[in-house]
Design an enzyme around this catalytic site. Structure first.
Site, PDB file in Angstrom:
ATOM      1  N   CYS A   4     -21.192  41.840 -77.477  1.00 26.48           N
ATOM      2  CA  CYS A   4     -20.197  41.424 -78.482  1.00 26.48           C
ATOM      3  C   CYS A   4     -20.137  39.908 -78.675  1.00 26.48           C
ATOM      4  O   CYS A   4     -19.613  39.443 -79.687  1.00 26.48           O
ATOM      5  CB  CYS A   4     -18.813  41.938 -78.105  1.00 26.48           C
ATOM      6  SG  CYS A   4     -18.727  43.735 -77.984  1.00 26.48           S
TER       7      CYS A   4
ATOM      8  N   CYS B 260     -14.105  39.736 -75.312  1.00 27.42           N
ATOM      9  CA  CYS B 260     -14.617  40.355 -74.095  1.00 27.42           C
ATOM     10  C   CYS B 260     -16.029  40.849 -74.380  1.00 27.42           C
ATOM     11  O   CYS B 260     -16.428  40.999 -75.534  1.00 27.42           O
ATOM     12  CB  CYS B 260     -13.712  41.496 -73.646  1.00 27.42           C
ATOM     13  SG  CYS B 260     -13.507  42.823 -74.856  1.00 27.42           S
TER      14      CYS B 260
END
Length: 398
Positions: A95, A384
């Site tokens: 991500c 995250c």
């Protein structure tokens, strides 16, 4: 002899609209085509810049295979018509791939190895699913000491919700706010400056004539935000990751398709081509956390990025905290004492979508343009990261 670092400046920042994966507007649009579109659009924002000076393009992608394989970055550079002297490398930090690409490009400039760099991110979750088409995990991750790496993302969100006492009601309220803020921002036109429209060509068979008809339409608006979202509707959704859990499809990020890109230059290039910088890339940090609570990663990365930039957390005016899950976003806000008004003021991934490797570049474009629109100084993009990491990058408006 120690060489002094120089600053890296962003002179262009843009992104595509974000489409829903599976049945959304980009379901048949290749990720490399989305990337080509933003590369060309970013270059068009700085017409005075000689593209032959671009040394490299660093592109983030979480699952670089199939339609987004074969070194996506170099392929897109060539397809976009950039000089063949421009290199291309695809990087993966799940991500955080997009923001990592920007940090890597900035570092090349900061140490004096380059004067012009492209950084971007692209992902099609319609064409390449989570974990890729043929996942093959090392069996060692299933040992007791490593088992956290085997947890699915949703289960890690459940772990965070339990450990940080984040209730189902709080998660649903956060999700509703994400949709409401996104819809308000769309209606106010706040995303317009950062968004590059995309032309979609659909091929529709005409059974009567036996011909394939082409239908063209242009899209310029994210399609994930829903004005009909309500607490009542969210409350009806069942947990999807744990039998008695609190994490649902409604308080989790959407799987999505999209791309984003920025152009970074040195001060020498600013002066040589009389360019106006949008922002300075101030700092970047990545930190590891236990994989089973990966969502708490920004808690460690945010303070580290602030220290690297020489500022305090309170000086950040705008946080784009990627909403992988409402539970982990709320835990980070709670632990660091972030001002909720500064966190995702125009909604986040729960409403707008999360095209994995593209998100960091997309949310960077959002942050940079928001700083200018609101006359703010410092903005942060943070998220995250799967397998237990957090990343954060800081931009300073110029």
């Amino acid at each position: 002899m120690t060489k002094q670092l120089q600053d890296a400046y962003i002179v262009a920042a843009t992104r595509t609209p974000i489409g829903k994966s599976g049945r959304g507007m980009f379901k048949n649009t290749r990720p490399d085509d989305l990337l080509v579109r933003v590369l060309q659009s970013a270059l068009a924002q700085v017409p005075n810049l000689d593209p032959k000076l671009i040394e490299d393009a660093i592109v983030g992608c979480s699952f670089p295979e199939a339609e987004q394989g074969s070194n996506l970055a170099r392929m897109a550079v060539l397809l976009a018509g950039l000089p063949k002297t421009v290199g291309g490398i695809t990087v993966n930090r799940f991500c955080a791939s997009g923001i990592s690409a920007i940090a890597m490009a900035a570092d090349r400039i900061r140490v004096g190895e380059s004067d012009v760099m492209i950084a971007a991110g692209a992902e099609s979750m319609s064409m390449v699913p989570m974990m890729g088409h043929h996942p093959s995990m090392n069996m060692g991750i299933f040992k007791d000491e490593n088992i956290g790496m085997a947890y699915g993302m949703g289960l890690t969100a459940e772990k965070v919700a339990q450990q940080w006492n984040i209730s189902r009601e709080a998660q649903d309220a956060f999700a509703l706010q994400s949709h409401q803020r996104a819809i308000a921002a769309q209606n106010a036109g706040y995303f317009d400056a950062e968004t590059t429209s995309v032309e979609i060509i659909e091929r529709i068979p005409n059974l009567a004539t036996g011909q394939i008809e082409l239908k063209t339409r242009t899209v310029s608006r994210d399609e994930g935000a829903r004005p009909d979202t309500s607490l009542e509707g969210l409350a009806k959704l069942r947990p999807v990751f744990a039998n008695k859990g609190s994490v649902t499809a409604g308080n989790s990020s959407q799987t999505s398709d999209g791309a984003g890109a920025v152009i970074l230059v040195s001060e020498k290039i600013l002066k040589l081509f009389n360019l106006t910088p949008l922002a300075r890339f101030a700092s970047f940090a990545v930190r590891g956390v236990p994989p089973e609570i990966m969502g708490i990663g920004p808690k460690e990365a945010i303070p580290a990025a602030c220290r690297a930039a020489g500022i305090t957390q309170d000086q950040i005016d705008w946080f784009e905290l990627n909403e992988a899950f409402a539970a982990q976003s709320l835990a980070v806000v709670q632990d660091l004492g972030l001002d909720p008004a500064k966190v995702n003021p125009m909604g986040g991934a729960i409403a707008l979508g999360h095209p994995l490797g593209a998100t960091g570049a997309i949310r960077s474009a959002t942050t940079i343009h928001a700083l200018h629109r609101n006359n703010l100084k410092y903005g942060m993009v943070t998220m995250c990261v799967g397998t237990g990491m957090g990343a954060a990058g800081i931009f300073e408006r110029m």
